[in-house]
Motif scaffolding. Structure first.
Motif, PDB file in Angstrom:
ATOM      1  N   ASN A   1      36.595  42.051  41.202  1.00 11.17           N
ATOM      2  CA  ASN A   1      37.416  41.284  40.257  1.00 11.17           C
ATOM      3  C   ASN A   1      37.827  42.198  39.104  1.00 11.17           C
ATOM      4  O   ASN A   1      37.017  42.518  38.242  1.00 11.17           O
ATOM      5  CB  ASN A   1      36.624  40.076  39.741  1.00 11.17           C
ATOM      6  N   ASN A   2      39.062  42.628  39.102  1.00 10.01           N
ATOM      7  CA  ASN A   2      39.560  43.501  38.031  1.00 10.01           C
ATOM      8  C   ASN A   2      40.769  42.845  37.364  1.00 10.01           C
ATOM      9  O   ASN A   2      41.736  42.456  38.029  1.00 10.01           O
ATOM     10  CB  ASN A   2      39.905  44.890  38.564  1.00 10.01           C
ATOM     11  N   GLU A   3      40.692  42.739  36.033  1.00  8.84           N
ATOM     12  CA  GLU A   3      41.774  42.102  35.275  1.00  8.84           C
ATOM     13  C   GLU A   3      43.015  42.990  35.202  1.00  8.84           C
ATOM     14  O   GLU A   3      44.131  42.487  35.052  1.00  8.84           O
ATOM     15  CB  GLU A   3      41.286  41.782  33.863  1.00  8.84           C
ATOM     16  N   LYS A   4      42.836  44.305  35.262  1.00  9.59           N
ATOM     17  CA  LYS A   4      43.942  45.251  35.219  1.00  9.59           C
ATOM     18  C   LYS A   4      43.893  46.121  36.462  1.00  9.59           C
ATOM     19  O   LYS A   4      42.852  46.211  37.124  1.00  9.59           O
ATOM     20  CB  LYS A   4      43.849  46.123  33.967  1.00  9.59           C
ATOM     21  N   PRO A   5      44.992  46.759  36.808  1.00 11.57           N
ATOM     22  CA  PRO A   5      44.963  47.684  37.939  1.00 11.57           C
ATOM     23  C   PRO A   5      43.869  48.735  37.752  1.00 11.57           C
ATOM     24  O   PRO A   5      43.678  49.271  36.661  1.00 11.57           O
ATOM     25  CB  PRO A   5      46.361  48.316  37.921  1.00 11.57           C
ATOM     26  N   LEU A   6      43.144  49.006  38.824  1.00 11.39           N
ATOM     27  CA  LEU A   6      41.990  49.904  38.771  1.00 11.39           C
ATOM     28  C   LEU A   6      42.311  51.192  39.505  1.00 11.39           C
ATOM     29  O   LEU A   6      42.742  51.177  40.665  1.00 11.39           O
ATOM     30  CB  LEU A   6      40.781  49.217  39.410  1.00 11.39           C
TER      31      LEU A   6
ATOM     32  N   LYS B   1      45.814  53.146  42.989  1.00 11.54           N
ATOM     33  CA  LYS B   1      45.685  51.943  42.179  1.00 11.54           C
ATOM     34  C   LYS B   1      45.245  50.768  43.054  1.00 11.54           C
ATOM     35  O   LYS B   1      45.816  50.522  44.121  1.00 11.54           O
ATOM     36  CB  LYS B   1      47.018  51.579  41.514  1.00 11.54           C
TER      37      LYS B   1
ATOM     38  N   ALA C   1      45.578  44.453  40.137  1.00 14.20           N
ATOM     39  CA  ALA C   1      44.769  43.482  39.400  1.00 14.20           C
ATOM     40  C   ALA C   1      44.612  42.207  40.220  1.00 14.20           C
ATOM     41  O   ALA C   1      45.507  41.807  40.975  1.00 14.20           O
ATOM     42  CB  ALA C   1      45.427  43.176  38.057  1.00 14.20           C
ATOM     43  N   GLY C   2      43.462  41.575  40.063  1.00 16.58           N
ATOM     44  CA  GLY C   2      43.223  40.332  40.775  1.00 16.58           C
ATOM     45  C   GLY C   2      41.807  40.247  41.318  1.00 16.58           C
ATOM     46  O   GLY C   2      40.939  41.079  41.016  1.00 16.58           O
ATOM     47  N   ASN C   3      41.579  39.229  42.113  1.00 16.08           N
ATOM     48  CA  ASN C   3      40.275  38.986  42.729  1.00 16.08           C
ATOM     49  C   ASN C   3      40.370  39.358  44.199  1.00 16.08           C
ATOM     50  O   ASN C   3      41.071  38.688  44.966  1.00 16.08           O
ATOM     51  CB  ASN C   3      39.868  37.514  42.546  1.00 16.08           C
TER      52      ASN C   3
END
Length: 334
Positions: free
Chosen positions: A30-35, A80, A83-85
């Motif tokens: 679960n990342n709120e921003k692109p990882l 990248k 973002a998202g679950n």
């Protein structure tokens, strides 16, 4: 902002898996921003490991399975994760020869799923989860039948003998489950000149370790039966619960039968097993204490765990054979 690590969730958490089962679950990212990441790698392995048998031996590891799979890789060098679950499902088929989960003083058997997010120029994000495995006992069918007994002659007295004491303890089986309560039948023949004041039962677990893997596992817990030298093997024993005691008053040159209930601890869930690195099992001590003396006891091997299907069928067949015939007419003589 701190990055949240992946979370590993198993579909089955209320009970252990058995050899041959499918272990399923999901990995959540679960990342709120692109990882920033180059790949996501999932691995799963089951291994037994022994270390510390002596100061000069390196840890010895034997894998039952060890596999790795790349579940995601960056496209066109973008590196990248959007973002998202994100959820990654996994399914693992356990081999038929898996050992039960075990954690001991000098060794362990464990099973883990690991995930690693490979990040460029940064520390990788890692997570791991352990799942439990058990197995049914592989013993001769006679171990699960009724009417087992242990008998021995013990010497009473502290320094000088006061005479022998014969003790016979009867159990309904040699195989038990955690939390099970059984009745122990003690028959004590006091042929000594001192009064016997109590009888007792103690429960232990013991583990035999090898510094290196052997092709043929040790099924006993004695140093002289192990093919390795005394520097390459180790034995550890621990008392699992306090002794069950019963106060009696059995006078000299008399005998009596007593019944004592005994409950096995419900937290001892590791079944008896043996392998090329680790042999694990259980035993009990049955004994007595007479006046002006110390505890005298005999040791008896028991097995903890579920009986295999062949053992159950064999025990049922033997029980049927032992049933008395009820239709035969009585003997008649003129």
């Amino acid at each position: 902002m701190s990055l949240s690590r992946p979370i590993i969730t198993f579909d089955q958490t209320d009970k252990p898996y058995y050899p041959g089962d499918n272990v399923t679950g999901v990995i959540t990212i679960n990342n709120e921003k692109p990882l920033e990441a180059r790949s996501i790698v999932v691995s799963w392995r089951g291994k037994s490991k022994v270390s510390g048998v002596n100061l000069f031996e390196l840890p010895c590891v034997k894998y039952m399975f060890n596999k790795t799979q790349v579940t995601w890789v960056a496209k066109e060098g973008q590196n990248k994760i959007p973002a998202g679950n994100h959820k990654i499902k996994f399914s693992i088929n356990l081999p038929k020869d898996c050992l039960p989960t075990f954690h001991g003083l000098l060794g362990k058997v464990d099973y883990k799923v690991k995930v690693m997010i490979d990040r460029p120029r940064k520390f990788d994000l890692k997570a791991e989860g352990e799942f439990q495995v058990t197995r049914k006992l592989e013993l001769p069918m006679r171990m699960g039948i009724n009417d087992w007994f242990f008998k021995t002659d013990l010497r009473s007295g502290l320094i000088f003998s006061n005479g022998p004491v014969t003790m016979k303890v009867t159990l309904n089986s040699l195989v038990f489950l955690p939390g099970q309560t059984i009745d122990l039948t003690f028959h004590v023949a006091n042929n000594s000149s001192e009064e016997i004041r109590r009888i007792f039962a103690k429960f232990y677990k013991r583990t035999h370790y090898h510094a290196r893997v052997q092709q043929s596992p040790c099924k006993e817990f004695y140093n002289h039966t192990c093919p390795l030298s005394c520097f390459q093997q180790a034995n550890v024993r621990n008392k699992v619960r306090n002794a069950e005691k019963m106060k009696i008053s059995l006078g000299p040159y008399s005998e009596q039968t007593y019944s004592m209930p005994f409950t096995f601890p419900d937290n001892e869930t590791t079944p008896s097993f043996h392998s090329g690195l680790i042999t694990h099992g259980y035993f009990m001590e049955f004994g007595f204490r007479s006046k002006n003396s110390v505890d005298k006891a005999m040791m008896c091997t028991l097995y903890m765990g579920e009986m295999g299907d062949e053992m159950l069928l064999g025990a049922d067949k033997i029980s049927e054979e032992k049933k008395p015939a009820v239709d035969a007419p009585p003997a008649y003589e003129e």
